[in-house]
Design an enzyme around this catalytic site. Structure first.
Site, PDB file in Angstrom:
ATOM      1  N   HIS A  46      -9.671  -4.203  11.802  1.00  0.00           N
ATOM      2  CA  HIS A  46     -10.468  -4.014  10.590  1.00  0.00           C
ATOM      3  C   HIS A  46     -11.650  -3.080  10.779  1.00  0.00           C
ATOM      4  O   HIS A  46     -12.561  -3.081   9.972  1.00  0.00           O
ATOM      5  CB  HIS A  46     -10.980  -5.365  10.075  1.00  0.00           C
ATOM      6  CG  HIS A  46      -9.929  -6.213   9.436  1.00  0.00           C
ATOM      7  ND1 HIS A  46      -8.929  -6.818  10.159  1.00  0.00           N
ATOM      8  CD2 HIS A  46      -9.702  -6.558   8.150  1.00  0.00           C
ATOM      9  CE1 HIS A  46      -8.140  -7.506   9.339  1.00  0.00           C
ATOM     10  NE2 HIS A  46      -8.576  -7.361   8.125  1.00  0.00           N
ATOM     11  N   GLU A  58       0.797  -1.218   0.000  1.00  0.00           N
ATOM     12  CA  GLU A  58       0.000   0.000   0.000  1.00  0.00           C
ATOM     13  C   GLU A  58       0.831   1.270   0.000  1.00  0.00           C
ATOM     14  O   GLU A  58       0.477   2.265  -0.638  1.00  0.00           O
ATOM     15  CB  GLU A  58      -0.955   0.003   1.201  1.00  0.00           C
ATOM     16  CG  GLU A  58      -2.124  -0.976   1.086  1.00  0.00           C
ATOM     17  CD  GLU A  58      -1.779  -2.403   1.464  1.00  0.00           C
ATOM     18  OE1 GLU A  58      -0.593  -2.666   1.784  1.00  0.00           O
ATOM     19  OE2 GLU A  58      -2.663  -3.267   1.444  1.00  0.00           O
TER      20      GLU A  58
HETATM   21  C1  TPP Z   1      -1.764  -4.371   4.754  1.00  0.00           C
HETATM   22  C2  TPP Z   1      -2.953  -5.163   4.293  1.00  0.00           C
HETATM   23  N1  TPP Z   1      -3.368  -5.041   3.029  1.00  0.00           N
HETATM   24  C3  TPP Z   1      -4.433  -5.742   2.583  1.00  0.00           C
HETATM   25  C4  TPP Z   1      -5.110  -6.583   3.423  1.00  0.00           C
HETATM   26  C5  TPP Z   1      -6.327  -7.387   2.933  1.00  0.00           C
HETATM   27  N2  TPP Z   1      -5.926  -8.783   2.776  1.00  0.00           N
HETATM   28  C6  TPP Z   1      -6.097  -9.676   3.748  1.00  0.00           C
HETATM   29  S1  TPP Z   1      -5.426 -11.176   3.390  1.00  0.00           S
HETATM   30  C7  TPP Z   1      -4.946 -10.637   1.863  1.00  0.00           C
HETATM   31  C8  TPP Z   1      -4.249 -11.571   0.926  1.00  0.00           C
HETATM   32  C9  TPP Z   1      -2.995 -12.094   1.498  1.00  0.00           C
HETATM   33  O1  TPP Z   1      -2.429 -13.001   0.624  1.00  0.00           O
HETATM   34  P1  TPP Z   1      -1.335 -14.021   1.120  1.00  0.00           P
HETATM   35  O2  TPP Z   1      -0.311 -13.292   1.930  1.00  0.00           O
HETATM   36  O3  TPP Z   1      -0.855 -14.772  -0.047  1.00  0.00           O
HETATM   37  O4  TPP Z   1      -2.086 -14.980   2.134  1.00  0.00           O
HETATM   38  P2  TPP Z   1      -3.281 -15.989   1.818  1.00  0.00           P
HETATM   39  O5  TPP Z   1      -4.550 -15.264   2.082  1.00  0.00           O
HETATM   40  O6  TPP Z   1      -3.126 -16.427   0.415  1.00  0.00           O
HETATM   41  O7  TPP Z   1      -3.089 -17.106   2.783  1.00  0.00           O
HETATM   42  C10 TPP Z   1      -5.289  -9.307   1.685  1.00  0.00           C
HETATM   43  C11 TPP Z   1      -5.005  -8.511   0.466  1.00  0.00           C
HETATM   44  C12 TPP Z   1      -4.655  -6.664   4.756  1.00  0.00           C
HETATM   45  N3  TPP Z   1      -5.262  -7.452   5.653  1.00  0.00           N
HETATM   46  N4  TPP Z   1      -3.567  -5.970   5.162  1.00  0.00           N
END
Ligand code: TPP
Ligand code: TPP
Ligand code: MG
Ligand code: MG
Lengths: 321, 320, 321, 320
Positions: free
Chosen positions: B120, B51
């Site tokens: 959140h 971000e």
């Molecule tokens: C800083 C931040 N940006 C966006 C989000 C929203 N978000 C939550 S999980 C996620 C995806 C994360 O992907 P990954 O690290 O590959 O983990 P997975 O969900 O695939 O296990 C996002 C974009 C967040 N929680 N925190």
């Protein structure tokens, strides 16, 4: 029974416990019984199980938003987990955290966390603590492929590298962050190129093969305990459910891809192996499963019958005393 | 008139303005599917989860003559981007003596009410208000979000739009015909003479319901500022001078909130202070991280009942 | 005079202009005549000169706290720079920015910046703009070795990599961030390992050799203009002064190291070469230097005679209209 | 009694407490030379420039039973670490239901006055006050900084100490004997009966000089809260009830400042409101990024003359 077999059965039991716990949750979430966001660990069980089998209670782990598997594998209590997920007073966080923020400091589980990438620096502190304590303890941090694009990934690798921290990085590369493919979002192509660039030794394993995860994690943890500094373990895997369990959320991943990975189920494939090798009989499997199902039901019942916190409980725990 | 949701209305604003301005770009970690379909993936980019860099990239785009829109989703995800928002986006016009324009729109959802827990559910607009150089929106209806975002997309400055998560699927009438809502003009949602309720974000709706409940007994004026920077001081002060009573409702934690600012504004204005008939009241989120479990979450955020209590309290208080 | 020689003389002139400008500033700062923090570029002149010689006004650069050299090399006006550094109304930022925040958008200099690492993401936006404009323009970003440990470094490399942005990363590795050695602070050992891991082509050059910088930057910029995506240029160099010019600040770098690097002076060594090759005579050098010194004096005089802003000018430029 | 500087006093606090507690660790991007000499580079670490991770590491250390101190230097450098401070340090005790303690001390300098320009002069404490879960110090003298930091180093919670840059080299008497200053106890720097001046950070000194200047004509009570969270509401309210007049002085930008909060606090407290004889006044930093050039910088931050004007204004205003 050989001692090796004992380990294998434990790994199997841990994986199946995670699976059954999560299956129960999936049902409850879609029935509308659970508040908030729940991220299912189904499909990735071999990673938590294989890694945590090498950790003692003094070893500390840091988890992420998809954290139930790590809690269970590290020895957290199903009842208090389920109660927390239901927002009950008997939960690990007295209902203050919910699914995304379960922690059990008594077993060295320093908490799930809802901000992508944020656990990485926190884990360097846990590893720093272990280094200062000098007892050969380690820390481990679990994170997704998506988290590898946050700057904290780079910073944590660097810090662990220059200070030779006793830290196991466990990247659960399930190939997507929500619906964004890692292949799109990551210039490196292979995640492991990044830790290697930081001079951190690295291994890529098939994350659905618990024996492989367990074997490689084992030598990694042993090396870290001896003072070898950080190690990076990339586990290739796939999640079976949507990013989080919700009717509304779209899943844009190819259906065929999901089907293919379901055929590589970490639990079923390991079960098949153990049966083939005669480590587990169908009857024994049934016994294990029954016991797990009972524990999950008990946890669920415990959660249901536990009271909600009082509204005013919200005013507690802002500060420690 | 047709009804559309808050989220749809926001999307329409972007679509309409992106059609006019080919030098406009959208970035988000999630695919903005219908935008991508219409404007192509050159201008509508899915990004890695990074971000701070998205906001930085938006600044670089803006300084290079583009208009950049960043959807950060939840406000707390934006916390990793506060450096670029507060140290750079907010200050860069000024620091460089106004030699370049930085047309940037950053969108984030705010607010509690869905068991999102502490990470959140935050409503952090006041901390952005303390950093001069940003314009700050807090739209509360589909009609407003469209009109305000359209204005934002014509503004040559960094604008942050805080959009209450719980309102995303609420529907109201939104005209097909193009319209804009100027910044710094509050909406007087209900006229009244006994007490002024300034209600922010989702609380604007709760306040209206509370006002309706005492209809005939207490005449409540409900003001929704709609934009926090610029803030429509005049409408607020005028109303308070008329009613002599002020209740400010804000879902955010009370300490150093926008609500506190509005109380300070009204009380430190001499003619307004002179007309105050009761101590102003704040109905705010309690100063705790948002708890997960519904009974506790409900307890810490304001609702109609708490607003009613404050309105009645303001009426009961003896004039000074 | 060959056209090659013309380029060499321009490079020399740019470097010497930076040197003389900065020398003047050093005197003024230590005499207490300049407010705020001033970071001297002396010792690193070859980098700004060698890189910016390849850039047109449409190409955009982003600089950092040590930004005077980049301004000058990109074609900013010495008068308005000096006036800004003195906090005068005639300065680039009307006195609002000072030494650390000089920008000249009319020549594609998008600004110096006081937050370590922050320029990196901003430069990805400038490169993104150039990509969308599709005219073959490029962006370049200058940053120090210390900035490479901030997470934004990783994020910017990744973004540039996945989007094939026309961006030249120019790392000015002067081996220290304030008093912290890069050798201590960086697990990678070699900075270039990181961009390589992101699949970004990379070259390490001796940053005090302007011909080498110029040559390598030239082919890098040409490749980027053709759509080859980002390129990473690491320039090994050394700063001659303290981190910022201040009596109070300690310089903990080994004195012998500084002396050694002063012997590798980018300006003197290039001058020697040009004289040896007959490109510049002592008389010609004198002429160039005199002209530069005169320009610097004029800039200084301009700054001194310029008015301060009115106090109320502080209320302008918060927003654009 | 011996005199030492503010910076030395802060350092002494750390030295004394680190001697007692071997499970305490210090991290900073600059070498903390005398700490390193005494406690060794295992516990006193120089770090890469990666502030967000330093704060993250501090959280991990704290959650593992250590006490962690992070010196971020200037507050705006800390803006890259706001995610770890606000999303994690502030909430983690609560989110996890209090099952672990997080003894963390984060130090940052604040304030303008040295031509640091917009990125090096900010005073952002109010935005931290809006995030529950942190304790917030704003020490204004060598004596106070030592006593408050010593208390912080015994506190089981995340504490942020905002230390006015301009005060670092100021000297006053500091006893050799060990002492602690409790959080939430304001210092009444001067007793008075006509008007209450609550002055934050460096402004506490300016306010005292202003008060001295009107000595004999206006009796000014000067309160330095010393800690912003917890805030000594009682001392402030008691004083305002006594004097009936309130001036709040804060170097930070006015909108959503700690000063606005203090005004809101006083005016929304019913008995205090009832005794107010004039509209409260704020003497704050103007709502602009801090400009570089001295005449402009001086213009935007409060000084003795502006405080005096506000004090006189409060006296002139007719009671309501
Ligand atoms: C800083 C931040 N940006 C966006 C989000 C929203 N978000 C939550 S999980 C996620 C995806 C994360 O992907 P990954 O690290 O590959 O983990 P997975 O969900 O695939 O296990 C996002 C974009 C967040 N929680 N925190
Ligand atoms: C985020 C942030 N942290 C710390 C600082 C203080 N600081 C200014 S320059 C600097 C060193 C930067 O080192 P490097 O990137 O190598 O550049 P150099 O000064 O060597 O040219 C530091 C720590 C800052 N300005 N911003
Ligand atoms: Mg993933
Ligand atoms: Mg350097």
């Amino acid at each position: 029974m050989q001692s090796d077999d004992k380990v294998l059965i434990e790994l199997y039991t841990t994986m199946l416990t995670i699976r059954r716990f999560e299956e129960r949750l999936v049902r409850e979430v879609f029935a509308g019984n659970i508040p908030g966001f729940v991220h299912s660990y189904i499909g990735q069980e071999a990673i938590a199980a294989g890694v945590c089998r090498h950790l003692t209670k003094r070893d500390r782990i840091v988890s992420h938003h998809r954290g139930h598997g790590h809690c269970i594998a590290k020895g957290a209590d199903l009842k208090r987990m389920m109660a927390e997920i239901y927002g009950k007073k008997t939960g690990y966080c007295k209902g203050k955290g919910g699914s995304m923020h379960i922690a059990d400091f008594s077993v060295g589980m320093l908490g799930a966390d809802g901000i992508v990438g944020a656990g990485l620096p926190i884990s360097t502190g846990a590893a720093f603590a272990a280094q200062l304590e000098g007892r050969g303890d380690v820390a481990a941090v679990f994170f997704g492929d998506g988290a590898c694009n946050e700057g904290e990934f780079h910073e944590a690798l660097n810090l662990a590298g220059i200070w030779k921290l006793p830290l196991l990085f466990v990247c659960e590369n399930n190939q997507y962050g929500v619906n964004t493919p890692a292949a799109y979002a990551m210039a490196a192509g292979e995640i492991s190129r990044i830790p290697k660039a930081h001079n951190i030794p690295c291994r890529v394993v098939f994350g659905n093969d618990v024996e492989e995860v367990h074997r490689v994690a084992g030598s990694a943890v042993a090396g870290i305990r001896k003072g070898g500094g950080p190690f990076f373990l990339e586990c290739r895997t796939y999640r079976w459910h949507k990013h989080f369990l919700s009717q509304g959320l779209e899943d844009l991943r190819p259906a065929a891809e999901l089907e293919e990975w379901k055929r590589k189920c970490p639990v079923a494939s390991f079960e098949k192996k153990l049966r083939g090798r005669g480590v587990l009989s169908p009857a024994k499997i049934r016994t294990i499963d029954d016991r797990i199902l009972r524990r999950v039901e008990e946890a669920h019942a415990f959660a249901l019958r536990s009271p909600y916190p009082q509204p005013q409980d919200a005013l507690q725990d802002i500060y420690s005393t | 008139m047709r009804k559309i949701t808050y989220d749809q209305a926001a999307n329409e604003a972007i679509q309409e303005e992106f059609r006019k301005n080919p030098r406009s770009v959208h970035m988000s970690t999630d695919l903005a599917a219908d935008l991508a379909e219409e404007f192509g993936t050159d201008r509508i980019r899915v990004t890695p989860i990074a971000e701070n860099s998205l906001v930085g990239a938006a600044i670089g785009l803006a300084g290079s003559g583009f208009r950049a829109v960043v959807n950060l989703r939840m406000a707390t995800f934006g916390f990793v981007a506060l450096d670029q928002m507060m140290n750079h986006a907010a200050k860069i016009t000024y620091m460089f003596g106004g030699q370049a324009k930085f047309p940037i729109l950053i969108r984030m959802t705010v607010g509690a009410g869905f068991s999102g827990a502490a990470e959140h559910s935050i409503s952090p607009y006041s901390m952005f208000m303390n950093v001069p150089g940003l314009k700050i929106l807090l739209p509360t209806t589909p009609y407003d979000v469209k009109g305000l975002l359209k204005t934002a997309l014509g503004d040559p400055n960094p604008v942050i739009s805080f959009e209450p998560f719980m309102l995303g699927r609420t529907e109201t009438e939104v005209p097909e015909k193009e319209y804009f809502i100027p910044f710094g003009k509050a909406a007087v949602r209900r006229r009244g003479t006994d007490v002024t309720v300034v209600a922010l974000g989702r609380m604007a709706h709760e306040a209206l319901e509370a006002a309706a409940e005492v209809e005939g007994k207490i005449s409540v004026e409900v003001i929704d500022p709609r934009t926090l920077v610029p803030l429509d001081r005049d409408s607020i002060l005028r109303s308070v001078r008329k009613t002599g009573r002020l209740v400010v409702v804000d879902e955010a934690c009370r300490t150093c909130s926008a609500a506190s600012e509005i109380v300070a504004l009204a009380t430190s204005d001499r003619p307004t202070f002179a007309r105050l008939r009761a101590a102003p009241a704040q109905v705010c989120g309690l100063d705790v991280p948002i708890p997960f479990s519904p009974p506790m979450e409900k307890f810490v955020i304001p609702d109609r009942a708490k607003i009613l209590r404050a309105i009645r309290g303001a009426m009961r208080r003896p004039s000074t």
